[in-house]
Design a protein around this motif. Structure first.
Motif, PDB file in Angstrom:
ATOM      1  N   UNK A 140      61.581   6.247  11.456  1.00 32.23           N
ATOM      2  CA  UNK A 140      62.850   5.686  11.519  1.00 32.23           C
ATOM      3  C   UNK A 140      63.358   6.012  10.221  1.00 32.23           C
ATOM      4  N   UNK A 141      64.500   6.569   9.913  1.00 38.53           N
ATOM      5  CA  UNK A 141      64.917   6.875   8.488  1.00 38.53           C
ATOM      6  C   UNK A 141      66.228   6.627   8.361  1.00 38.53           C
ATOM      7  N   UNK A 142      66.721   5.920   7.072  1.00 40.96           N
ATOM      8  CA  UNK A 142      67.951   5.549   7.040  1.00 40.96           C
ATOM      9  C   UNK A 142      68.413   6.605   5.934  1.00 40.96           C
ATOM     10  N   UNK A 143      69.613   7.194   5.895  1.00 45.13           N
ATOM     11  CA  UNK A 143      69.993   8.227   5.023  1.00 45.13           C
ATOM     12  C   UNK A 143      71.651   8.030   4.958  1.00 45.13           C
ATOM     13  N   UNK A 144      72.220   7.838   3.801  1.00 44.56           N
ATOM     14  CA  UNK A 144      73.547   7.952   3.631  1.00 44.56           C
ATOM     15  C   UNK A 144      74.171   7.047   4.720  1.00 44.56           C
ATOM     16  N   UNK A 145      73.702   5.849   4.746  1.00 43.15           N
ATOM     17  CA  UNK A 145      74.499   5.109   5.821  1.00 43.15           C
ATOM     18  C   UNK A 145      74.085   5.043   7.249  1.00 43.15           C
ATOM     19  N   UNK A 146      73.340   6.079   7.568  1.00 44.65           N
ATOM     20  CA  UNK A 146      72.980   6.243   9.029  1.00 44.65           C
ATOM     21  C   UNK A 146      71.400   6.295   9.183  1.00 44.65           C
ATOM     22  N   UNK A 147      70.969   5.463  10.349  1.00 44.08           N
ATOM     23  CA  UNK A 147      69.824   5.331  10.787  1.00 44.08           C
ATOM     24  C   UNK A 147      69.324   6.454  11.905  1.00 44.08           C
ATOM     25  N   UNK A 148      68.392   7.207  11.975  1.00 42.51           N
ATOM     26  CA  UNK A 148      68.033   7.901  12.880  1.00 42.51           C
ATOM     27  C   UNK A 148      66.435   7.954  13.303  1.00 42.51           C
ATOM     28  N   UNK A 149      66.086   8.510  14.124  1.00 43.88           N
ATOM     29  CA  UNK A 149      64.376   8.787  14.683  1.00 43.88           C
ATOM     30  C   UNK A 149      64.385  10.112  14.332  1.00 43.88           C
ATOM     31  N   UNK A 150      63.141  10.449  13.626  1.00 49.78           N
ATOM     32  CA  UNK A 150      62.797  11.888  13.455  1.00 49.78           C
ATOM     33  C   UNK A 150      61.074  12.023  13.833  1.00 49.78           C
ATOM     34  N   UNK A 151      60.833  13.082  13.908  1.00 52.34           N
ATOM     35  CA  UNK A 151      59.507  13.299  14.356  1.00 52.34           C
ATOM     36  C   UNK A 151      59.062  14.442  13.307  1.00 52.34           C
ATOM     37  N   UNK A 178      65.386  10.893   1.499  1.00 53.65           N
ATOM     38  CA  UNK A 178      66.038  10.077   2.080  1.00 53.65           C
ATOM     39  C   UNK A 178      66.240   8.576   1.455  1.00 53.65           C
ATOM     40  N   UNK A 179      67.436   7.810   1.839  1.00 44.70           N
ATOM     41  CA  UNK A 179      67.405   6.460   1.175  1.00 44.70           C
ATOM     42  C   UNK A 179      66.277   5.838   1.246  1.00 44.70           C
ATOM     43  N   UNK A 180      65.733   5.558   2.791  1.00 46.77           N
ATOM     44  CA  UNK A 180      64.637   4.868   2.921  1.00 46.77           C
ATOM     45  C   UNK A 180      64.115   5.004   4.316  1.00 46.77           C
ATOM     46  N   UNK A 181      62.609   5.036   4.359  1.00 45.95           N
ATOM     47  CA  UNK A 181      61.944   5.426   5.635  1.00 45.95           C
ATOM     48  C   UNK A 181      61.764   3.992   5.994  1.00 45.95           C
ATOM     49  N   UNK A 182      62.282   3.523   7.055  1.00 43.83           N
ATOM     50  CA  UNK A 182      62.129   2.221   7.447  1.00 43.83           C
ATOM     51  C   UNK A 182      60.903   1.632   8.271  1.00 43.83           C
TER      52      UNK A 182
END
Length: 391
Positions: free
Chosen positions: A99-110, A77-81
């Motif tokens: 909280x991960x940013x990838x290809x312009x989108x930020x989402x929550x992951x477990x 992924x682009x960045x783990x925020x």
């Protein structure tokens, strides 16, 4: 008209970026197939959850997540925020929230452990009340997560964001900037699934003064209160204390930089301060842990500190900070005093002084021992008097 033109320009830029992302995905996917990896792509959509993951305890959580991502999608992924380990009280399993940013989108992951240390990486659902939904995909705003933490009193996870952007004014002429604070609350739903809770998010923001459906500029106290909505203590929130002092730009890391030194000023009438040459001067600093002051007998947990040079050196630990309606109150405890003649550390004072910071005429005014002080960079613009003239 200005707003329409800005929208058209932004649309063209986004279109170009979208094409670049599409080409990048095609290249990644083709090289991915050549490597004969076990892909779970459906067209260009990443599908979750990713299951049957062998966790490597020699690596960090970030390294494990990046490795899983690479195995599935052929890249990281682009960045783990931000990342937070599951507190035992929140979920009785080994794992983290990210909280991960990838290809312009930020989402929550477990990234959650199951039986035999086999992990699952899954995307967490968000509602239309989420910061990520409202602002994360907007061409006219940007988000910055500054806190990702566990709320022990309510057994929830909080993600807090600074949001900056442009919005259309009521008269519809052009665009104006806005900045705000907003929080997301993650919960465990009745089915045992982690999700962003819409109702809890609304209530938490409302309880702390955040208006979720407004993009208005906040004054300095509103902004700080919504960001630091409860009192901070050194034992629990030393990092947030430093962040608050950094936000209001009063920290000094280098003793050779004089602009952020607080020095006495004279108040001659309401909210009117002057640089009085007749005052005895002394220097006061707010100092974070990372600095070159080389203070003696202090440990990491003593910072941030309030440091005074006045016929010797006085060092105070900042014990509590609180953003109030029109000021910031700061409680101090003296750590030590160095005698200017002997150079020795002497007994500390047992009293607990209180200092205040107020934003007056766009300048921070520090009240210390009932005397007003300003930073040197702000004193330079004041009228100059000499109250000793004629004596």
């Amino acid at each position: 008209m200005k707003f329409t033109l800005l929208f058209l320009i932004t649309s063209i830029i986004l279109g170009c970026n979208s094409q670049q992302h599409t080409n990048k995905k095609e290249v990644d996917q083709n090289s991915f197939i050549k490597k004969e990896k076990n892909t779970i792509h459906t067209g260009e959509t990443k599908m979750f959850p990713l299951k049957k993951i062998e966790f490597n305890p020699r690596y960090t959580w970030e390294e494990n997540i990046n490795g899983v991502w690479y195995d599935a999608f052929g890249g990281s992924p682009d960045k783990i925020l931000k990342l937070i380990e599951f507190p035992t009280e929140f979920l009785d399993k080994n794992g983290v929230l990210a909280i991960i940013e990838d290809q312009g989108e930020v989402k929550y992951y477990s990234f959650l452990g199951g039986e035999d240390e086999i992990f699952i990486l899954d995307e967490i659902n968000t509602s239309n009340q989420s910061v990520l939904t409202t602002y994360g995909k907007s061409a006219y705003s940007s988000i910055k997560v500054y806190d990702f933490s566990y709320l022990e009193e309510s057994n929830e996870i909080k993600a807090s964001y600074e949001i900056f952007g442009m919005t259309e004014p009521e008269d519809g002429d052009g665009v104006i900037p806005f900045q705000k604070i907003q929080h997301d609350i993650l919960i465990i739903n009745p089915s045992g699934v982690i999700e962003q809770g819409a109702a809890r998010t609304q209530k938490f923001n409302a309880d702390n003064g955040v208006v979720m459906n407004e993009d208005s500029a906040l004054d300095i106290y509103q902004f700080l209160y919504q960001k630091y909505y409860s009192a901070l203590s050194n034992e629990l929130n030393a990092n947030k204390m430093e962040l608050l002092l950094s936000d209001i730009k009063v920290l000094t890391r280098d003793k050779g930089v004089v602009d952020n030194i607080f020095r006495p000023v004279n108040k001659i009438k309401k909210d009117h301060y002057v640089n009085d040459l007749g005052l005895l001067e002394y220097d006061c600093y707010f100092i974070p842990y990372k600095n070159n002051f080389k203070l003696r007998d202090l440990i990491y947990s003593d910072y941030p500190v309030f440091y005074v040079e006045d016929h010797g050196e006085y060092v105070y630990k900042i014990t509590n900070m609180n953003v109030e309606e029109d000021l910031i109150s700061i409680s101090l405890k003296q750590s030590y005093y160095i005698n200017e003649h002997s150079g020795e550390i002497e007994e500390v004072d047992d009293n607990f002084p209180l200092i205040n910071l107020q934003f007056i005429n766009k300048k921070w005014v520090l009240s210390f021992q009932s005397n007003p002080l300003m930073m040197e960079k702000d004193r330079k613009g004041l009228d100059v008097i000499n109250s000793n003239e004629g004596q």
